[in-house]
Design a protein around this motif. Structure first.
Motif, PDB file in Angstrom:
ATOM      1  N   SER A 157      36.086 -35.475 114.597  1.00 18.82           N
ATOM      2  CA  SER A 157      37.183 -36.393 114.964  1.00 18.82           C
ATOM      3  C   SER A 157      36.726 -37.678 115.647  1.00 18.82           C
ATOM      4  N   ARG A 158      35.752 -37.584 116.508  1.00 15.22           N
ATOM      5  CA  ARG A 158      35.371 -38.759 117.295  1.00 15.22           C
ATOM      6  C   ARG A 158      34.729 -39.859 116.468  1.00 15.22           C
ATOM      7  N   ARG A 159      34.262 -39.509 115.297  1.00 15.73           N
ATOM      8  CA  ARG A 159      33.613 -40.507 114.446  1.00 15.73           C
ATOM      9  C   ARG A 159      34.415 -40.783 113.178  1.00 15.73           C
ATOM     10  N   ALA A 160      35.589 -40.154 113.074  1.00 14.47           N
ATOM     11  CA  ALA A 160      36.433 -40.395 111.903  1.00 14.47           C
ATOM     12  C   ALA A 160      36.983 -41.812 111.948  1.00 14.47           C
ATOM     13  N   GLN A 161      37.405 -42.306 110.789  1.00 13.84           N
ATOM     14  CA  GLN A 161      37.891 -43.686 110.716  1.00 13.84           C
ATOM     15  C   GLN A 161      39.388 -43.718 111.066  1.00 13.84           C
ATOM     16  N   GLY A 162      39.683 -43.505 112.346  1.00 15.92           N
ATOM     17  CA  GLY A 162      41.064 -43.529 112.824  1.00 15.92           C
ATOM     18  C   GLY A 162      41.645 -42.132 112.990  1.00 15.92           C
ATOM     19  N   ALA A 163      42.834 -42.097 113.603  1.00 10.42           N
ATOM     20  CA  ALA A 163      43.471 -40.825 113.953  1.00 10.42           C
ATOM     21  C   ALA A 163      43.857 -40.030 112.709  1.00 10.42           C
ATOM     22  N   ASP A 164      44.370 -40.688 111.690  1.00 10.21           N
ATOM     23  CA  ASP A 164      44.729 -39.961 110.469  1.00 10.21           C
ATOM     24  C   ASP A 164      43.493 -39.395 109.783  1.00 10.21           C
ATOM     25  N   ALA A 165      42.436 -40.169 109.779  1.00  8.64           N
ATOM     26  CA  ALA A 165      41.196 -39.696 109.159  1.00  8.64           C
ATOM     27  C   ALA A 165      40.720 -38.428 109.853  1.00  8.64           C
ATOM     28  N   ALA A 166      40.900 -38.363 111.178  1.00 10.84           N
ATOM     29  CA  ALA A 166      40.507 -37.170 111.925  1.00 10.84           C
ATOM     30  C   ALA A 166      41.419 -35.995 111.573  1.00 10.84           C
ATOM     31  N   THR A 167      42.721 -36.241 111.562  1.00  6.37           N
ATOM     32  CA  THR A 167      43.687 -35.148 111.482  1.00  6.37           C
ATOM     33  C   THR A 167      43.829 -34.643 110.048  1.00  6.37           C
ATOM     34  N   GLU A 315      30.214 -36.278 111.854  1.00 13.00           N
ATOM     35  CA  GLU A 315      30.480 -37.581 111.247  1.00 13.00           C
ATOM     36  C   GLU A 315      30.151 -37.642 109.754  1.00 13.00           C
ATOM     37  N   THR A 319      33.514 -38.516 107.401  1.00 12.43           N
ATOM     38  CA  THR A 319      33.553 -39.836 106.751  1.00 12.43           C
ATOM     39  C   THR A 319      32.964 -39.783 105.338  1.00 12.43           C
TER      40      THR A 319
END
Lengths: 478, 478
Positions: A157-167, A315, A319
């Protein structure tokens, strides 16, 4: 998350075109196919994912007052068109593969039929959702395959490209094969179990590592998973962990115990740590690693004999770092005027990139053992007979023509919306995962491998092939 | 978008640790620095972006009833801790660089001080937001730099990694230098002008290309930008566009006219199209290109003499495809017990990766011409004198020690929250862009270039350097 309005998440040209369609002919019907041309990482298949989010998006389409106000002040749109948007009434038909289906280049994952000006407005979000979720599920399948049954946890999550990318990325990773995710929001939204224990900061916040471990043991005696690389894995972390496990054992608690290593030479450290744990009598204590992992690193360290029970992958999976784009496209394949469907084509520099005209659906071909032998595109109103000729869509394949023989056809498209009404029951995320894994198992093994997979065949019916050839010739002979 | 609750978007271990901190010592104060170690694409600088979203996140922190319910049923947390979350009252201090500031490895972009259990919970979202937005702004700066004043438009929503990646990514791309975005939601949210005209589907939906162009002309006579590559750029698209421009001219409308090319050999096609437009008397008609562009392709085609007025850049910028992760970290640097600040360190395999202990702030050093000569980290309560020695943080630099001389110090940190209260006025996106461009201009030119940039110096005060050396020695001599 369920009520967020993403209607305005579109490319401006969709609105300028819609305004134009509205002025020119608001009744015109369009057909659009959503598909991709290339599997990321030169892999053999894409795990089609995103339908759940697509349904959420399509079922919440509306232009708010502030949306209309914003559009009005741009001065680009007719007042009548803005009124149309204000009273937007979704009327499209949508067909889609089930989520989790392994999919291949140039077959329609999803098809939309509806008023051109509506169908056009969906382009950006349909692509955004499906390109993203399918990309991550596809990557996760690769990572999980090389873990050979060991658990893979999504930690990115911390390296995803935004909150949606994480979730949504975490959800897609689970569909692709991950055991769980550290993302609590994703776990809550999608019915998953969140996973994780401690960070270096826990250890740092105490005067010494052993005090940090003992404090953890007091809070979580029945799930004592310790991060052992804050200072020195083999000289400090693992001996202190063993000390704490011994204390617990003396209290009659026999696990689960485990250690996590987040840095350094994975192969060496895990082999040494395994020996130390075993010698101390903690054979069942697990070892988790989590340092810049992807499918290549996992494959390499396991070949080197690393002793790992589970992987935390961050990450590089969330990603899809080695090839971070699934280039899905959304192309008009037909229009309908006065009841008549007129196929449409877009030419390109290469024959491969030229679109496949016409309204059509994909089918999967099964042999008598239930093994998938290829996919077949048929015109929407087309029936094929048992011995029909089918044509390979890949011009580079040696065998261009086959007979259907005893292969059974199963439709890959489900109707999702009929005239704007949801007619499909979307399964839960873990059901999607199970479905996906079953469908992957049906494929020829040679198309699953990481490198140089065998190209799975996508066939066309004679009718589709001839239509396309004819339309290309018409344009190029002008 | 403003009211979405992302409080639960955290890694599970932050909650298990918070539960532990709550049980062990809920009053303990922690200090965390957020920083990165490596500039993506081996570039010289990162454009620090994301503070706007961070403020939005921190100002909307709360655990909803359904969040608490979800956490309770996991069986991991004490009821008292859940009550604490239910009444969560954000109490942290936050310092940050201004958005748009060019930033460098190992300096704290953002520092959080507050109850350990609160500061720990922020880790995932702070990193997610700042890693993502800074990554895209950094990439966009590279792309815009090589366009040499030509407009760059952000067109990547359909290939972005989720809706947030599209929307916040577009904002970051504008801060990094883009002229505008096609993403309408992003334009609305951040006060930008949305851009775009037509897709191939507009052209396809008419019986012929000329009819499609004429229909467009009727809808948008005063902004006639035509996509000319649906069938054949030079034999069909450009001649038809010229025909339509002539019709408009006869009606007394003299532009703006323009064409867009989305496929094929950019250099050849734009040079030929330019000649055709010029010969027809449309010297002011613009040429936009938009086919799989990034900073390398733009640099190459301009060197080859491509005739381009503006660029539409999609998937490679919105995902930072060549290096799609900014690896920011959030590390504990101190704790505070009974009023006393105790610096903390995390060792690592290499000296470079070992954290920089202590509560500190970054400053930018300016020479008499107003040029930035390096950054300097000082302990939070530290003052330096004009002739102080400062120490290069990069152990590979030949000159390790400098004197401050006449260099002026300007603080890079602003206080954003004081005890949980927002005390900072965040500027608008276009103001952030202007600020960023002004700050980039202050840097030595050699650190701006795409390849092999000069490494910008980040210095430490003597006190920080000695503290770190001492703490490393203490641990390694054990």
């Amino acid at each position: 998350m369920k009520t967020r309005n993403l209607t305005l998440l579109l490319d401006f040209y969709e609105l300028t075109m819609a305004n134009g369609f509205f002025k020119e002919n608001p009744e015109k019907i369009g057909y659009f196919d959503l598909y991709f041309r290339k599997v990321p990482d030169q892999g053999g298949l894409v795990v089609y994912t995103g339908l759940d989010q697509v349904i959420n998006y399509l079922s919440n389409l509306y232009f708010s007052d502030s949306d209309i106000k914003f559009l009005r002040q741009l001065g680009t749109f007719e007042e009548k068109f803005l009124k149309y948007l204000e009273n937007f009434d979704f009327k499209c038909d949508v067909w889609s593969m089930k989520e989790g289906t392994p999919a291949f280049p140039n077959e329609p994952l999803l098809t939309v039929r509806g008023p051109l000006l509506q169908a056009q407005l969906l382009e950006t979000m349909l692509l955004n959702i499906i390109n993203h979720e399918s990309l991550i599920a596809t990557k996760a399948r690769r990572v999980c395959m090389v873990a050979h049954g060991r658990k893979v946890m999504e930690f990115g999550s911390r390296r995803a490209q935004g909150a949606d990318a994480a979730t949504y990325g975490a959800r897609a990773a689970v569909i692709g094969g991950c055991f769980g995710t550290a993302n609590v929001l994703s776990a809550k939204e999608f019915g998953l179990k969140p996973m994780g224990t401690m960070a270096h900061s826990w250890v740092q916040s105490f005067p010494s590592e052993i005090e940090a471990f003992e404090a953890w043991m007091r809070v979580y005696p029945h799930n004592c998973l310790l991060l052992v690389d804050t200072y020195d894995v083999l000289n400090s972390g693992v001996p202190h962990a063993i000390e704490v496990f011994r204390q617990l054992k003396r209290q009659g608690i026999d696990g689960p115990f485990g250690i996590r290593i987040d840095s350094g030479d994975i192969t060496y450290l895990t082999r040494q740590a395994r020996k130390m744990l075993d010698q101390a009598g903690f054979e069942s204590a697990t070892i988790t690693i989590s340092n810049a992992l992807d499918e290549e690193v996992i494959q390499n360290v396991l070949e080197e004999g690393a002793q790992v029970d589970s992987f935390g992958v961050g990450e590089k999976m969330i990603t899809a770092a080695s090839d971070p784009v699934l280039s899905g496209v959304y192309k008009m394949v037909a229009i309908q005027e006065e009841g008549k469907i007129i196929p449409k084509i877009k030419l390109s520099n290469t024959v491969e990139k030229t679109t496949i005209p016409g309204f059509k659906h994909p089918y999967r071909l099964y042999d008598e053992e239930g093994k998938a032998r290829g996919d077949l595109l048929l015109a929407a109103d087309e029936k094929v007979r048992a011995n029909s000729r089918i044509y390979n869509s890949d011009p580079n394949k040696t065998i261009q023509i086959r007979r259907l023989k005893n292969w059974k056809l199963k439709p890959l498209h489900q109707q999702i919306y009929t005239a704007g009404k949801l007619v499909y029951q979307q399964p839960k995320t873990l059901e999607v995962k199970a479905y996906s894994q079953a469908k992957v198992k049906e494929l020829p093994e040679a198309c699953l491998r990481l490198k140089n997979p065998d190209i799975y065949d996508v066939f066309w019916s004679k009718r589709i092939r001839e239509l396309r050839t004819k339309m290309i010739e018409e344009f190029t002979s002008k």
